[in-house]
Design a protein around this motif. Structure first.
Motif, PDB file in Angstrom:
ATOM      1  N   GLU A   1       0.966  -1.474  -0.296  1.00  0.00           N
ATOM      2  CA  GLU A   1       0.433   0.271  -0.133  1.00  0.00           C
ATOM      3  C   GLU A   1       0.876   1.340  -0.340  1.00  0.00           C
ATOM      4  OE1 GLU A   1      -1.938  -3.720   1.388  1.00  0.00           O
ATOM      5  OE2 GLU A   1      -0.129  -2.609   2.602  1.00  0.00           O
ATOM      6  N   LYS A   2       1.842   0.849   0.981  1.00  0.00           N
ATOM      7  CA  LYS A   2       2.515   2.566   0.822  1.00  0.00           C
ATOM      8  C   LYS A   2       3.518   2.202  -0.174  1.00  0.00           C
ATOM      9  CE  LYS A   2       2.961   2.549   5.499  1.00  0.00           C
ATOM     10  NZ  LYS A   2       3.912   3.253   6.871  1.00  0.00           N
ATOM     11  N   ALA A   3       4.099   1.207  -0.804  1.00  0.00           N
ATOM     12  CA  ALA A   3       4.806   1.195  -2.367  1.00  0.00           C
ATOM     13  C   ALA A   3       3.688   2.356  -3.530  1.00  0.00           C
ATOM     14  CB  ALA A   3       4.566  -0.090  -2.904  1.00  0.00           C
ATOM     15  N   ALA A   4       2.254   2.078  -3.814  1.00  0.00           N
ATOM     16  CA  ALA A   4       2.123   2.433  -4.011  1.00  0.00           C
ATOM     17  C   ALA A   4       1.255   4.159  -3.723  1.00  0.00           C
ATOM     18  CB  ALA A   4      -0.239   2.136  -4.322  1.00  0.00           C
TER      19      ALA A   4
ATOM     20  N   ALA B   1       4.319   5.480  -2.980  1.00  0.00           N
ATOM     21  CA  ALA B   1       5.716   6.624  -3.201  1.00  0.00           C
ATOM     22  C   ALA B   1       5.580   6.652  -4.926  1.00  0.00           C
ATOM     23  CB  ALA B   1       6.769   5.620  -2.620  1.00  0.00           C
ATOM     24  N   ALA B   2       4.815   5.398  -5.228  1.00  0.00           N
ATOM     25  CA  ALA B   2       4.755   5.731  -7.107  1.00  0.00           C
ATOM     26  C   ALA B   2       4.086   6.833  -7.113  1.00  0.00           C
ATOM     27  CB  ALA B   2       4.306   4.271  -7.142  1.00  0.00           C
ATOM     28  N   ALA B   3       3.170   7.132  -6.963  1.00  0.00           N
ATOM     29  CA  ALA B   3       1.417   7.812  -6.684  1.00  0.00           C
ATOM     30  C   ALA B   3       2.798   9.397  -6.397  1.00  0.00           C
ATOM     31  CB  ALA B   3       0.781   8.215  -6.267  1.00  0.00           C
ATOM     32  N   ALA B   4       3.128   9.622  -6.166  1.00  0.00           N
ATOM     33  CA  ALA B   4       4.143  10.877  -5.625  1.00  0.00           C
ATOM     34  C   ALA B   4       5.197  11.072  -6.752  1.00  0.00           C
ATOM     35  CB  ALA B   4       4.790  10.505  -4.288  1.00  0.00           C
ATOM     36  N   GLY B   5       5.527   9.818  -7.602  1.00  0.00           N
ATOM     37  CA  GLY B   5       6.810   9.842  -8.576  1.00  0.00           C
ATOM     38  C   GLY B   5       8.097   9.535  -8.535  1.00  0.00           C
ATOM     39  N   ALA B   6       8.137   8.330  -7.197  1.00  0.00           N
ATOM     40  CA  ALA B   6       9.001   7.453  -7.038  1.00  0.00           C
ATOM     41  C   ALA B   6       9.218   6.867  -8.496  1.00  0.00           C
ATOM     42  CB  ALA B   6       9.016   6.563  -6.387  1.00  0.00           C
ATOM     43  N   HIS B   7      10.247   7.255  -8.630  1.00  0.00           N
ATOM     44  CA  HIS B   7      10.472   5.420 -10.060  1.00  0.00           C
ATOM     45  C   HIS B   7      10.628   3.887 -10.358  1.00  0.00           C
ATOM     46  CE1 HIS B   7      12.263   9.354 -11.783  1.00  0.00           C
ATOM     47  NE2 HIS B   7      11.717   8.804 -12.988  1.00  0.00           N
TER      48      HIS B   7
END
Length: 338
Positions: free
Chosen positions: A186-189, A191-197
Motif C-alpha cells: 500500500e505504501k509502495a503505491a 510512493a509511486a503515485a508521488a513519482g518514485a521511479h
C-alpha cells in the motif's frame, strides 16, 4: 476569534478551544485568516513536553489562508492575498490552530494561482525539510527546479511519509531518478503515485541488492528518516562523494557509524532541523516549493501519494492523536471554508 491553546504540557487532553481577542499586526507583520492548518509530529511532541517558556501556546507551524490585515512597514502583501505559512509557531506562542494568526512577513509566502489551501497547509515543515535534504551544501542555498538534479539518483527512505512524499516530488521535478523504500504494498503505491521511479519493500527485499541492481554506481543522495536502522544500507549504496541527509530519529536516538566505510567514500552527512536553519536557506526553500506548486509538480491527495485527513478545529486533540499514532498521509485542520 477561536483558537486552540494549552497552558501546560501533557497529553492531547490539555488542548482546549477558547475565544481570544483578534490580534493586530505590528510593524513588519500581517494577520492571516486561516482556511487550513497542517499538523506535524513536532506539534504533539512540543505539546507533550519538548517545549516550554510560554504561558499559553497555540500549536501549529503550517497553514494557509488569506491576508486580512497588514501592519506598518510591510511591502509585498495586501489584504486578500492568498498565502501559506512556514514555522509559524517557532519562537512564538501562537501558531496556526486558530481562526487568525499574526505573523512576521518572513514566515508568509504567496500561494500560487491554482494551488489550493490543502496544498498550502501541507507544504511548510515537510516540503522545506525535503528541500534542505536534497540541497544540503556548505556553500549556501542550492536551488531546485527542472534539470537541477538531472543525472542524479535519490534514495528516499519512507517515501509514504509527508517529508518522503515531498522529497520524491521535488526530486522528480528537478530531474532525478528516485528510488523509495517502503514497508508495504500500500505504501509502495503511495510512493509511486508521488513519482518514485522504483520502490523497494524493505520488509521483504534486500535493499542493498535491489538498489545496486537499479543503480550500480550508487545513489547521489540518501534522504534518511531512520538512521539508527539504516546507516549500514546508506554506507553501502551511497556513491563516493555522496550525501546522506538525516532529518529524523525514527528507530532510535543513537547512530553508530563505521568510520572507515564512511571515510572511504568521502561521504557528507547532513543532519537537519528547520528550527535552527539559516533564514536564507528557508527563503530559498519556500521560493522553490512555491515554484513547484505553480508548476503542478507538488501536489497532495491520494493521487499524489499523500492522503488527506481532515479534522475540525474543535477536533485538534484528535488530530494530534492521529499524527502521534502514525497516520499515513497529511493531517489537516479545517478552520474555514475557502
Amino acid at each position: 476569534m477561536r483558537a486552540v491553546v494549552y497552558r501546560e504540557t501533557g497529553p492531547s487532553s490539555v488542548l482546549e478551544v477558547v475565544d481570544r481577542d483578534l490580534p493586530e499586526p505590528g510593524p513588519g507583520e500581517v494577520r492571516v485568516r486561516l482556511v487550513r492548518a497542517g499538523v506535524n509530529p513536532t506539534d504533539w511532541k512540543f505539546r507533550a513536553g519538548m517545549m516550554s517558556g510560554h504561558d499559553e501556546v497555540t500549536p501549529g507551524q503550517d497553514g494557509a489562508g488569506y491576508v486580512d490585515a497588514v501592519g506598518p512597514e510591510v511591502d509585498g502583501f495586501a489584504v486578500g492575498d492568498r498565502v501559506w505559512l512556514v514555522l509559524a509557531q517557532h519562537g512564538r506562542p501562537h501558531g496556526t490552530a486558530a481562526e487568525q494568526t499574526v505573523q512576521p512577513v518572513e514566515k508568509v509566502v504567496h500561494l500560487p494561482d491554482g494551488a489550493g489551501f490543502d496544498l498550502g497547509a501541507s507544504a511548510g515543515v515537510p516540503a522545506v525539510t525535503a528541500h534542505r535534504a536534497l540541497t544540503a551544501s556548505e556553500q549556501g542555498p542550492v536551488r531546485l527546479g527542472p534539470g537541477a538534479l538531472a543525472g542524479r539518483t535519490v534514495l528516499v527512505a519512507g517515501g509514504a511519509g509527508a517529508v518522503g512524499n515531498a522529497a520524491i516530488q521535488l526530486a522528480r521535478w528537478s530531474g532525478a531518478t528516485v528510488i523509495s523504500t517502503v514497508s508495504s504494498p500500500e505504501k509502495a503505491a503511495l510512493a509511486a503515485a508521488a513519482g518514485a521511479h522504483h520502490t523497494i519493500d524493505y520488509r521483504s527485499a534486500d535493499v542493498v541488492a535491489e538498489v545496486r541492481a537499479l543503480c550500480p554506481g550508487g545513489v547521489d543522495i540518501a534522504v534518511e528518516v531512520a538512521p539508527a536502522d539504516n546507516i549500514g544500507i546508506d554506507l553501502e549504496v551511497v556513491k563516493v562523494h555522496g550525501l546522506v541527509s538525516i532529518y529524523a530519529n525514527n528507530g532510535g536516538d543513537e547512530m553508530s557509524v563505521p568510520l572507515r566505510a564512511a571515510f572511504s567514500k568521502n561521504l557528507r552527512f547532513q543532519f537537519l532541523i528547520l528550527y535552527t536553519l539559516d533564514p536564507a536557506l528557508v527563503r530559498a526553500a519556500t521560493e522553490d516549493v512555491s515554484a513547484a506548486m505553480a508548476a503542478g509538480a507538488l501536489r497532495v491527495g491520494e493521487d499524489a501519494g499523500l492522503p488527506l485527513h481532515h479534522f475540525a478545529l474543535e477536533q485538534t486533540a484528535a488530530a494530534h492523536d492521529a499524527v502521534e499514532a502514525g497516520a499515513v498521509g497529511k493531517v489537516l485542520l479545517d478552520i474555514a471554508d475557502a
